[in-house]
Write an enzyme that holds these catalytic residues in place. Structure first.
Site, PDB file in Angstrom:
ATOM      1  N   GLU A   1       0.835  -1.217   0.000  1.00  0.00           N
ATOM      2  CA  GLU A   1       0.000   0.000   0.000  1.00  0.00           C
ATOM      3  C   GLU A   1       0.858   1.250   0.000  1.00  0.00           C
ATOM      4  OE1 GLU A   1      -0.643   2.032   3.217  1.00  0.00           O
ATOM      5  OE2 GLU A   1      -0.859   0.463   4.748  1.00  0.00           O
TER       6      GLU A   1
ATOM      7  N   CYS B   1       7.410  -1.464  -1.748  1.00  0.00           N
ATOM      8  CA  CYS B   1       8.560  -2.374  -1.788  1.00  0.00           C
ATOM      9  C   CYS B   1       9.668  -1.998  -0.818  1.00  0.00           C
ATOM     10  CB  CYS B   1       9.094  -2.499  -3.211  1.00  0.00           C
ATOM     11  SG  CYS B   1       9.875  -1.016  -3.894  1.00  0.00           S
TER      12      CYS B   1
ATOM     13  N   HIS C   1      12.546  -0.655  -7.899  1.00  0.00           N
ATOM     14  CA  HIS C   1      11.915  -1.763  -7.176  1.00  0.00           C
ATOM     15  C   HIS C   1      12.975  -2.485  -6.351  1.00  0.00           C
ATOM     16  CE1 HIS C   1       9.406  -4.954  -5.890  1.00  0.00           C
ATOM     17  NE2 HIS C   1      10.059  -5.883  -6.575  1.00  0.00           N
TER      18      HIS C   1
ATOM     19  N   ARG D   1       0.022  -2.431  12.344  1.00  0.00           N
ATOM     20  CA  ARG D   1      -0.491  -3.485  11.472  1.00  0.00           C
ATOM     21  C   ARG D   1      -0.922  -2.954  10.119  1.00  0.00           C
ATOM     22  NH1 ARG D   1      -0.953  -8.208  13.996  1.00  0.00           N
ATOM     23  NH2 ARG D   1      -2.382  -9.024  12.406  1.00  0.00           N
TER      24      ARG D   1
ATOM     25  N   ASP E   1      11.198 -11.620  -3.163  1.00  0.00           N
ATOM     26  CA  ASP E   1      10.492 -10.403  -3.562  1.00  0.00           C
ATOM     27  C   ASP E   1       9.209 -10.287  -2.745  1.00  0.00           C
ATOM     28  OD1 ASP E   1       9.439  -8.205  -4.733  1.00  0.00           O
ATOM     29  OD2 ASP E   1       9.344  -9.006  -6.760  1.00  0.00           O
TER      30      ASP E   1
END
Length: 288
Positions: free
Chosen positions: A52, A82, A120, A77, A137
């Site tokens: 998110e 990434c 990334h 939580r 990943d």
């Protein structure tokens, strides 16, 4: 690769509340740095902690120091994108005794506007079992649910019901470049490329700044969240909720702004504070 003792080359695993992290992802297995443990950790992290970008949409920055990552992703939580997922996961692996090196990937699918920067974050991991090298990943939002071996190109492989393909090619100056493909609603897509050159926390900080602040980043204009499970992949892109299956089938639904907090909670396991839920549902980000 040997690394200096300079903390900049490491992932601050000694600062991690390991018990709290493992409880967060529901892991209660063996803590030895074995391949079996690595597989279990990747699965648990990927299926528990969602992808998110909501902090950006809510007008806040994305700090990557370990204390901030623990506060957000363990205590609150919440999820992350990434750089956040990889930073937390790398600290846990380092603490457990795995060999951990950062890598940067260049996302290629959906890049209709041309070449994208390499933003990334991935991890190259070694275990106590043998000398094989594994790619983890946990921060892309759509798996894989297990580490995959970084050896020779091994064509198509399945991790759970989801299908992937890894190819090794030559890039500029005859350097090795790996390409990961994934099967989905559009058939086989070229997901990203990555070279073997190591990346460090300072390199990820540079990429994180671009992704979280640049007007050219895909994550500064609308909410984006993902939840990846063995049999389904949920995607929230703005107000479009997409459900994908491993066979490539999918369905879309357009949401009302007021539905966003409820869907984020019930489908993506992201519970916002009341104030943040109100802000998100106002949709000020639509004007960007």
């Amino acid at each position: 690769m040997s690394k200096p003792n300079d903390p900049a080359y490491h992932w601050n695993g000694e600062e991690l509340d390991l018990d709290a992290y493992l409880a967060r992802i529901g892991f209660d297995g063996d803590r030895s740095p074995s391949l079996a443990t690595l597989r279990a950790l990747v699965y648990a992290h990927t299926t528990t902690i969602p992808f998110e970008n909501l902090e950006i949409i809510l007008g806040r920055s994305i700090p990557l120091d370990l204390e901030s990552l623990q506060n957000k992703m363990i205590r609150q939580r919440r999820g992350g994108y990434c750089y956040e997922n990889v930073g937390l996961f790398a600290a846990a692996l380092e603490r457990l005794g795995f060999g951990v090196t950062g890598l940067s990937g260049r996302v290629s699918f959906g890049a209709a506007g041309g070449l994208r920067p390499a933003t990334h974050a991935l991890l190259r991991v070694t275990t106590s079992d043998d000398d094989r090298v594994w790619l983890c990943d946990v921060g892309f939002g759509s798996g894989p649910l297990e580490p995959y071996e970084l050896g020779e190109s091994h064509g198509e492989f399945a991790l759970g019901e989801w299908r992937f393909r890894l190819e090794r090619t030559s890039g500029e100056l005859d350097t090795d470049v790996w390409v990961l493909h994934q099967f989905g609603r559009e058939g086989w897509i070229d997901r990203y490329t990555f070279p073997p050159q190591p990346q460090y926390r300072i390199d990820f900080a540079v990429g994180n700044h671009f992704v979280s602040t640049s007007p050219h980043s895909p994550f500064v204009t609308r909410p984006f969240a993902q939840r990846f499970l063995p049999d389904v992949h949920h995607i929230l892109d703005g107000t479009t909720w997409t459900v994908e299956r491993p066979d490539g089938s999918s369905r879309d639904r357009e949401l009302e702004l007021a539905e966003l907090p409820k869907i984020l909670s019930e489908v993506f396991d992201i519970d916002l504070t009341d104030a943040d839920a109100v802000t998100l549902a106002k949709g000020a980000w639509l004007a960007k």
